[in-house]
Design a protein around this motif. Sequence first.
Motif, mmCIF file in Angstrom:
data_model
loop_
_atom_site.group_PDB
_atom_site.id
_atom_site.type_symbol
_atom_site.label_atom_id
_atom_site.label_comp_id
_atom_site.label_asym_id
_atom_site.label_seq_id
_atom_site.Cartn_x
_atom_site.Cartn_y
_atom_site.Cartn_z
ATOM 1 N N TYR B 13 0.966 -1.157 -0.030
ATOM 2 C CA TYR B 13 -0.007 -0.173 -0.044
ATOM 3 C C TYR B 13 0.817 1.208 0.044
ATOM 4 O O TYR B 13 1.843 1.274 0.922
ATOM 5 C CB TYR B 13 -0.931 0.002 1.000
ATOM 6 C CG TYR B 13 -2.109 -1.164 1.081
ATOM 7 C CD1 TYR B 13 -3.144 -0.793 0.235
ATOM 8 C CD2 TYR B 13 -1.938 -2.033 2.043
ATOM 9 C CE1 TYR B 13 -4.068 -1.829 0.319
ATOM 10 C CE2 TYR B 13 -2.982 -3.231 2.120
ATOM 11 C CZ TYR B 13 -4.204 -2.950 1.112
ATOM 12 O OH TYR B 13 -5.281 -3.713 0.803
ATOM 13 N N SER B 43 -2.876 -8.545 15.086
ATOM 14 C CA SER B 43 -3.753 -7.452 14.433
ATOM 15 C C SER B 43 -2.914 -6.596 13.413
ATOM 16 O O SER B 43 -1.679 -6.325 13.721
ATOM 17 C CB SER B 43 -4.396 -6.370 15.369
ATOM 18 O OG SER B 43 -5.372 -5.623 14.507
ATOM 19 N N GLY B 44 -3.112 -6.615 12.255
ATOM 20 C CA GLY B 44 -2.427 -5.706 10.936
ATOM 21 C C GLY B 44 -1.253 -6.588 10.596
ATOM 22 O O GLY B 44 -0.454 -6.065 9.652
ATOM 23 N N SER B 45 -1.320 -7.818 10.527
ATOM 24 C CA SER B 45 -0.265 -8.890 10.038
ATOM 25 C C SER B 45 -0.394 -8.991 8.608
ATOM 26 O O SER B 45 0.311 -9.648 8.038
ATOM 27 C CB SER B 45 -0.152 -9.995 10.914
ATOM 28 O OG SER B 45 -1.509 -10.575 11.245
ATOM 29 N N GLY B 46 -1.594 -8.837 7.985
ATOM 30 C CA GLY B 46 -2.041 -9.021 6.867
ATOM 31 C C GLY B 46 -2.887 -10.410 6.444
ATOM 32 O O GLY B 46 -3.045 -10.712 5.267
ATOM 33 N N LYS B 47 -3.844 -10.600 7.605
ATOM 34 C CA LYS B 47 -4.579 -11.646 7.456
ATOM 35 C C LYS B 47 -5.809 -11.659 6.287
ATOM 36 O O LYS B 47 -5.921 -12.277 5.423
ATOM 37 C CB LYS B 47 -5.035 -12.156 8.679
ATOM 38 C CG LYS B 47 -4.143 -12.563 9.735
ATOM 39 C CD LYS B 47 -4.858 -13.089 11.067
ATOM 40 C CE LYS B 47 -5.453 -12.028 11.763
ATOM 41 N NZ LYS B 47 -4.842 -10.875 12.020
ATOM 42 N N SER B 48 -6.170 -10.460 6.729
ATOM 43 C CA SER B 48 -7.441 -9.994 5.682
ATOM 44 C C SER B 48 -7.074 -9.860 4.298
ATOM 45 O O SER B 48 -7.554 -10.248 3.545
ATOM 46 C CB SER B 48 -8.167 -8.639 6.378
ATOM 47 O OG SER B 48 -8.882 -9.126 7.631
ATOM 48 N N THR B 49 -6.031 -8.930 4.278
ATOM 49 C CA THR B 49 -5.564 -8.748 2.678
ATOM 50 C C THR B 49 -5.475 -9.900 2.129
ATOM 51 O O THR B 49 -5.696 -10.291 0.966
ATOM 52 C CB THR B 49 -4.311 -8.014 3.076
ATOM 53 O OG1 THR B 49 -4.412 -6.690 3.848
ATOM 54 C CG2 THR B 49 -3.729 -7.392 1.713
ATOM 55 N N HIS B 201 -8.955 -15.170 15.582
ATOM 56 C CA HIS B 201 -8.003 -14.715 16.863
ATOM 57 C C HIS B 201 -8.259 -15.678 17.936
ATOM 58 O O HIS B 201 -7.592 -15.609 18.943
ATOM 59 C CB HIS B 201 -8.424 -13.395 17.158
ATOM 60 C CG HIS B 201 -7.841 -12.179 16.472
ATOM 61 N ND1 HIS B 201 -6.546 -12.031 16.440
ATOM 62 C CD2 HIS B 201 -8.401 -11.357 15.514
ATOM 63 C CE1 HIS B 201 -6.422 -10.949 15.658
ATOM 64 N NE2 HIS B 201 -7.380 -10.613 15.095
HETATM 65 N N1 ATP Z 1 -6.487 0.262 1.856
HETATM 66 C C1 ATP Z 1 -5.324 0.137 2.641
HETATM 67 N N2 ATP Z 1 -4.411 1.400 2.409
HETATM 68 C C2 ATP Z 1 -3.461 1.194 3.188
HETATM 69 N N3 ATP Z 1 -2.848 0.267 3.992
HETATM 70 C C3 ATP Z 1 -3.615 -0.692 4.215
HETATM 71 C C4 ATP Z 1 -5.043 -0.949 3.320
HETATM 72 N N4 ATP Z 1 -5.614 -1.926 3.789
HETATM 73 C C5 ATP Z 1 -4.783 -2.485 4.719
HETATM 74 N N5 ATP Z 1 -3.716 -1.707 5.133
HETATM 75 C C6 ATP Z 1 -2.478 -2.094 5.857
HETATM 76 O O1 ATP Z 1 -2.224 -3.468 5.586
HETATM 77 C C7 ATP Z 1 -1.872 -4.117 6.690
HETATM 78 C C8 ATP Z 1 -2.321 -5.281 6.830
HETATM 79 O O2 ATP Z 1 -3.989 -5.268 7.236
HETATM 80 P P1 ATP Z 1 -4.891 -6.240 7.277
HETATM 81 O O3 ATP Z 1 -6.318 -5.710 7.319
HETATM 82 O O4 ATP Z 1 -4.811 -7.501 6.388
HETATM 83 O O5 ATP Z 1 -4.483 -6.874 8.893
HETATM 84 P P2 ATP Z 1 -5.332 -8.161 9.634
HETATM 85 O O6 ATP Z 1 -4.144 -9.051 9.670
HETATM 86 O O7 ATP Z 1 -6.290 -8.510 9.218
HETATM 87 O O8 ATP Z 1 -5.597 -7.350 11.036
HETATM 88 P P3 ATP Z 1 -6.861 -7.519 11.920
HETATM 89 O O9 ATP Z 1 -6.345 -8.864 12.542
HETATM 90 O O10 ATP Z 1 -6.758 -6.420 12.984
HETATM 91 O O11 ATP Z 1 -8.079 -7.597 11.127
HETATM 92 C C9 ATP Z 1 -2.001 -3.183 7.874
HETATM 93 O O12 ATP Z 1 -0.650 -2.455 8.236
HETATM 94 C C10 ATP Z 1 -3.009 -2.094 7.415
HETATM 95 O O13 ATP Z 1 -2.666 -0.981 7.888
#
Ligand code: ATP
Lengths: 843, 233
Positions: B13, B43-49, B201
């Motif tokens: 990103y 949290s924020g590790s990239g799972k959802s992505t 989680h």
């Molecule tokens: N549209 C975006 N623009 C900029 N950064 C993003 C965007 N979407 C996600 N990120 C960043 O990518 C990283 C991974 O986000 P992600 O949502 O995959 O985390 P996660 O592991 O699902 O966290 P959580 O457990 O809190 O849901 C985070 O640092 C987030 O800030």
Amino acid sequence: MIANNNRKIVTRLSLRSLRVSPLRNLAVISAVVLTTLLITSIFTMSLNLNKSMELTMMKSVGTDFHGSFKRVSPEQIEILQQHPSVKEYGVMLHAGLLRNEVFRDSPVEVKRIDEASARHSFIHLIEGGLPEAGNEVVLSTWVLDKFGIQHALGERVQLDIDITERVLKQEFVVSGYYEADKNLAIAGLAFVSDAWVQQNISGIDPAESEASGSYVNTQEMSVMFKNAVDIEKKLDKVLADTGVNRPTGVNWAYTTSSLSDNLIEFVPYVAVIFIIMLSGYLLIYNIFYISVVRDVKFYGLLKAIGTTPRQLKRMIRIQSQILYLIGLPFGLAAGYVIGRLLTPMMNTFSSEPMEAAYSASPWIFIGAALFAYLTVWLAAGKPGRMAARIAPVEAVRYTGVQTTRRRNKRSKRGGRLHVMAFTNLFRSKKKLSLMLTSLSLSIVLFSIIFTVIGSLDVNKYLSTFLSGDMVIRNEKIETHEGERPGDPYKLSEAFSSDLERIDGVKSVEKVYYYYDIHDMDEKIRAVLQPLSETEPPQPYLTSLLERNSVYLQLYGIDPGWYDLVQKDVIEGHFDPQKFASGDYVLVAQSLMWEEDTYTSYYHPGDIMEFKNLGKSYEVMAVMNYDALYAATTQSFSTYGFNAFFPSSELTGELPAETNPPWPLSATLHIDPDKLDSATQAAKSLAASSDELVVKSREDYREELDGFIGVFQIIGYGLSFVIALIGVLNYINTVVTGVIMRRNEFALLESIGMTKRQLKKMLVYEGIYNVLLTTAITSTLGVFLTYSIAKSIAGNTAFTVFRMSWLPFVLVVPVLAIIAYTVTLSSYRMLSKATLIERLRQGE
Amino acid sequence: MPILNIVNLKKYYGKDPQTTVKALDDISLTVEKGEFVAIVGTSGSGKSTLLHMLGGLDRPTEGKVTVDGNELFAMSDEKLTIFRRRSVGFVFQSYNLVPILSVLENITLPIELDGGRIDRTYLDEVIQALGLQSKIHSLPGSLSGGQQQRVAIARALATKPSIILADEPTGNLDSKTSQEVLILLKQMSEKFNQTIVMITHNESIAQMADRIIRIEDGRIVSGNATPSGARIL
Ligand SMILES: Nc1ncnc2c1ncn2[C@@H]1O[C@H](COP(=O)(O)OP(=O)(O)OP(=O)(O)O)[C@@H](O)[C@H]1O
Ligand SMILES: [Mg+2]
């Protein structure tokens, strides 16, 4: 099959979306109604106008038949009428002219017609029927009045019918009569029966009477085709197919009044329709655009679940179509009614008097519906594509505070709200400049229109038509073409002394008119000869040179006009005393073939000979081609010119065998205290003649008021639309900006910015927008308005340029209010949730 | 045979190299058909992505994702969407039901969008199993969180997709309901031989999976080996 199946769910989704956004629907429906209404009324008006024009012209032609075959024999009629392209026909036989003393000045033609000819010649019998017996006749009420007999069947009337070889005197019985239509060119007609024709003129050889020019016992066959396209070709084809060889005539009412020939007249309509469509487009587009931006999550979710881009586009499309269908009938109905009501008003702006004719063509509705649909279709297109492009992650992305990185960046700038607001403005330079341009442009356009309207000058308009308090004109003289009944001597000396005797009339200033075929002299030839040698050749100029003459309009003016001369002089000096001596002439410039080019053949000091006045004159001054416009016939002949003499020169002794001059108009100067009574008296004096037109200063003022009214409607309508565009653009930019920055605002709140501060920041942004716009309009805008409005006003008659500052001053508070309202409502939108969230929380 | 194949997947990103977020940093992964995989990480590790990439909800910066032999990002938006509604079932943390459609309409939405025929018996079975019979004509707004999540699961199962992607499906539920929902999901997928990739989680929920993949800072730190053994539980 698959396509059909999934169409249902898309429709259902569209319908449900509609159901949850009543406010948006109302806005779109209003926009559709407005667009359709405006387009329909424009269509109605232009079709009515076209029809009125056609009717007026057909009446001056005397028939609505498409064309005719002249001087055909009964055998030829038999052959021609069988041609498949001839849908209907009528035969008219020319029998002669009336020689009764009452018609000395206005010839009445005697004809035999059939039922079809009567129907197509606007002859609607009030009572009775076409003549059958040899002593029966049908007359118009005008003819009956001339004879001084009652409008009743069975009345007896003595007709002296000139059949060239002799004049038949016979007593007739009125078998029918019809309303004389004042718009109809040929008022004087008498219709006799076939029996009369057989008894009296059947022995006359048509070929002979054709050769002699009397045309007695010749027949004309008029025809109706399927449509009025290419009438001349159709006539020629009929002749070619049947082998008949006769002259033909095309009803020129169909050619000159057709849309295609008068395209230029419809340019304003096209422009107005374009503006309406544009504004409708912008309204609808903006509403859908904002709704898509607002419901980004909703569309993203649908896409995540499997709604394809095409299906999403269709969803928006269907919604727009449903709203269109709801608004359409209202817009069509209201538009038609308004267009109909406005038609008589539009007709008064035509140069000729027109009878209002109304069209109920289905094309009005089909056309308006199509244009409105096109507007909606285009307007929903881009928001649809936008919804289709939304990334499905939008729907599932967790919204909230996202990074800490941004937080640091923000805090460096400190918490100064107005600084933040100012930097926010320039985040998207493209959007900002687009918004500023659109806002400034609309303000400038508004000011230009406002300034031009403010520059319209009633007195300047009046002085071009009228020099005194009221004018009595002899209109018949002004129409040279065609034989029209009328007495050119109506404005006689006796009549004008009557006028002078009216209490309160200070003076009566007359204008005499003389149509002069003037031999070309060296000076004229010196100008025209070289012109005729240029390419491409001009047939009109060549024929003038061959005939060795140009057409002049000579005017004899009374001293009351002298004051108005000097302002139109472009060469030389006007000396009233010398002019009154009768040895001088004022010549106007000639109108040349090319538009807007004028030349004078003569210069002050030249000597001109006027053969028909039997005298030579010295040119005192050269004037504008339309000098003393109010005194003239207001028509000009190319390569000819106007010349002005003292009236004594035209009314005095003229060489034998020249036509006497015609009194053209009498202008009355009236004591202001007795204006009303004197105007009334003059009007009733003139009313005894149906050929005099009386117009007072007040009448002209009313005419101009009407003109200004239309100008204002169109002008302000236009600036309203333009302003609307600017404001919508602004709303769009602000609202979508706020929606898109929703996350950022949440972030700001989370780091301690209160809702109040947030609101304040948004208001600052609005204020900066207004300030920037004002800065642009008060510099560049004023400059543009000044130069453009000045050049428009300079090129338009009846305007005196006056700069209007009001729009620039007014715009600041208006903009401020709009900015404040828009900012507040978009802020309120922030606190409300999106469609999805709103509904999820349970209604 | 692997149903899911991920090769060198990257998602960055931001363009500014100093501030780019490497949400996914070169991830490669294979998932077998019928497998139940749990993804865990801070949290924020990239799972959802990662999950979004697997379902074709978002396009990666680099890398390839192949589902059932179809390379996702070689497809047009239109094709990808059609593929998604036929082959992928999503369950999101925040339910994501269409608010203007009833429960039943929500469940059948992917089928109807596809113009397909609704298999009533199968659908009834799913609805029955999820205990939604009495709610099918209600709007989602009137349901409780757990009920909404069950509707989301029913929707994910409706098209009989070969793969189910779930992002914290029980994040908003109490532990008892979570357990129930999870067991249902697992039962259904076993019955129809579906693959499940689920973010959680909750350690005890993760323990129900065949394999646990751990992600930190956009990289897989453990669990990137396909287990040869049979399913636990
Ligand atoms: N549209 C975006 N623009 C900029 N950064 C993003 C965007 N979407 C996600 N990120 C960043 O990518 C990283 C991974 O986000 P992600 O949502 O995959 O985390 P996660 O592991 O699902 O966290 P959580 O457990 O809190 O849901 C985070 O640092 C987030 O800030
Ligand atoms: Mg997540």
